[in-house]
Enzyme design. Structure first.
Site, PDB file in Angstrom:
ATOM      1  N   LYS A 123     -42.197 159.818  43.294  1.00 25.53           N
ATOM      2  CA  LYS A 123     -42.094 160.451  41.989  1.00 25.53           C
ATOM      3  C   LYS A 123     -41.692 159.417  40.923  1.00 25.53           C
ATOM      4  O   LYS A 123     -40.887 158.526  41.216  1.00 25.53           O
ATOM      5  CB  LYS A 123     -41.016 161.536  42.091  1.00 25.53           C
ATOM      6  CG  LYS A 123     -40.960 162.484  40.931  1.00 25.53           C
ATOM      7  CD  LYS A 123     -39.911 163.552  41.185  1.00 25.53           C
ATOM      8  CE  LYS A 123     -39.299 163.975  39.872  1.00 25.53           C
ATOM      9  NZ  LYS A 123     -38.242 164.957  39.973  1.00 25.53           N
ATOM     10  N   LYS A 127     -28.994 162.629  47.903  1.00 24.02           N
ATOM     11  CA  LYS A 127     -28.050 161.967  47.009  1.00 24.02           C
ATOM     12  C   LYS A 127     -26.852 161.420  47.769  1.00 24.02           C
ATOM     13  O   LYS A 127     -26.302 160.390  47.394  1.00 24.02           O
ATOM     14  CB  LYS A 127     -27.576 162.926  45.909  1.00 24.02           C
ATOM     15  CG  LYS A 127     -28.599 163.139  44.815  1.00 24.02           C
ATOM     16  CD  LYS A 127     -27.969 163.730  43.575  1.00 24.02           C
ATOM     17  CE  LYS A 127     -29.022 164.039  42.519  1.00 24.02           C
ATOM     18  NZ  LYS A 127     -28.479 164.814  41.397  1.00 24.02           N
ATOM     19  N   LYS A 186     -36.642 157.281  36.395  1.00 23.43           N
ATOM     20  CA  LYS A 186     -36.049 156.270  35.515  1.00 23.43           C
ATOM     21  C   LYS A 186     -35.105 155.353  36.282  1.00 23.43           C
ATOM     22  O   LYS A 186     -34.726 154.307  35.787  1.00 23.43           O
ATOM     23  CB  LYS A 186     -35.335 156.935  34.344  1.00 23.43           C
ATOM     24  CG  LYS A 186     -34.318 157.965  34.739  1.00 23.43           C
ATOM     25  CD  LYS A 186     -33.980 158.867  33.561  1.00 23.43           C
ATOM     26  CE  LYS A 186     -33.382 160.173  34.043  1.00 23.43           C
ATOM     27  NZ  LYS A 186     -33.519 161.254  33.090  1.00 23.43           N
TER      28      LYS A 186
END
Ligand code: TRP
Length: 337
Positions: free
Chosen positions: A200, A118, A203
């Site tokens: 993966k 991240k 969204k």
């Protein structure tokens, strides 16, 4: 939640209200949650505190948080059986998180792979919350004497850290926390992107054909499955190197309940086109009732808030004892009011 269920084990899980849930969230987590409600005392939280580790638009976050509650209810989370609440409605999460952060090492947090990922993706906003995210997650879990945490592979390292923090704290102060175990569902579907089956399903994928939103309409779902990336083989079978087909087979298996052998047999002599259409229709059928229920529930804010208020009250009551014990153990003077 029922009153007389002391012997049932406690399950805690959280989901971030960042955008509409995908088929990956549904098959990987929410569908299992629905089944777990029968056998466990389940506590489910929409973790808005976690969400702000990445910059959010306030109005959008509010809407997404309510929509997340509506989607969970539409997916079968039953407030008569489980506790459902918004994380920010129970301040004990933030309070315990602070204490636990003083029992967590900088080095441990630096090793978290999600933090490394991240902070690369959000290089302009590597805030301290992103770094201490796993401590807040540990607080979520430890507040409720959680026995089991259903987690996907991407959260296993965080759960392991929560266990280490709990054991460390218990080592100093005696038996304060229940040390949680991972709950590995019988069928755990890790859903991959339809556009790039090595990744993966997410969204935040810039290619919208990569993911199925739980609110996509029937035609969109079928179209996305028709476009799903496969391979140059023609035979529907589960095998190494066929990540696209393997992904479609897992999805189909998870939604229909058929095992891989049955699926291979069903599509013997048929092509990928037939298979993709069938998976698309099957997923569209499964999601249709959720979408319809969501359309009703999401308009009824009063109902959503009543569920969450009741859930938060229950959550506060359950967690107060743990927090008081922790405050006492570390040496805080008990407040008199
Ligand atoms: N970090 C989890 C995720 O992104 C969400 C989460 C927050 C969670 N607190 C939790 C999951 C506690 C399980 C238990 O998926």
């Amino acid at each position: 939640m029922e009153q007389n269920t002391e012997r049932k084990k406690v399950i805690f899980s959280g989901i971030q209200p960042t955008g509409v849930f995908t088929l990956g969230n549904y098959l990987g987590a929410i569908k299992n949650w629905k089944e777990l409600q029968e056998d466990y005392n389940c506590i489910f939280s929409v973790v808005d505190l976690h969400a702000i580790t990445v910059r959010q638009d306030p109005a959008a976050l509010r809407k997404q948080t309510l929509d997340s509650v509506a989607l969970l209810l539409a997916s079968g989370i039953d407030p008569q059986k489980s506790v459902l609440f918004m994380q920010s409605h129970n301040s004990a999460h933030a309070e315990l998180s602070w204490v636990l952060s003083c029992y967590t090492q900088f080095g441990e947090l630096s090793r978290m792979t999600q933090f490394k990922d991240k902070s690369q993706r959000h290089a302009d906003n590597i805030n301290a919350g992103l770094f201490t995210y796993p401590v807040l997650m540990a607080a979520d879990i430890l507040l409720y004497k959680t026995d089991l945490v259903p987690v996907g592979v991407d959260q296993k390292q965080h759960l392991e850290l929560a266990r280490n923090i709990a054991e460390r704290f218990n080592g100093v102060y005696g038996n304060v926390f229940t040390v949680p175990e991972p709950y590995i569902p019988k069928i755990s579907a890790k859903v991959m992107s339809l556009a790039d089956p090595e990744k993966k399903m997410s969204k935040s994928d810039e290619n919208i054909n990569g993911f199925i939103s739980l609110l996509d309409d029937r035609d969109t779902i079928i179209r996305k499955f028709k476009r799903a990336v496969t391979d140059s083989d023609t035979c529907v079978r589960y095998a190494e190197g066929k990540s696209g087909i393997n992904n479609l087979m897992s999805i189909y298996s998870s939604v229909s309940g058929k095992d891989f052998a049955a699926i291979e047999k069903e599509f013997e002599g048929k092509g990928y086109g037939d298979f993709k259409l069938c998976v698309g229709e099957c997923v569209a059928d499964a999601l249709a009732p959720i979408r319809e229920e969501f359309a009703k529930l999401s308009k009824d804010k009063a109902y959503l808030m009543s569920v969450c208020s009741e859930g938060a009250q229950f959550a506060r009551r359950l967690s107060r004892r743990t927090l008081e014990k922790v405050y006492h153990k570390v040496g805080f003077v008990k407040a008199e009011n």
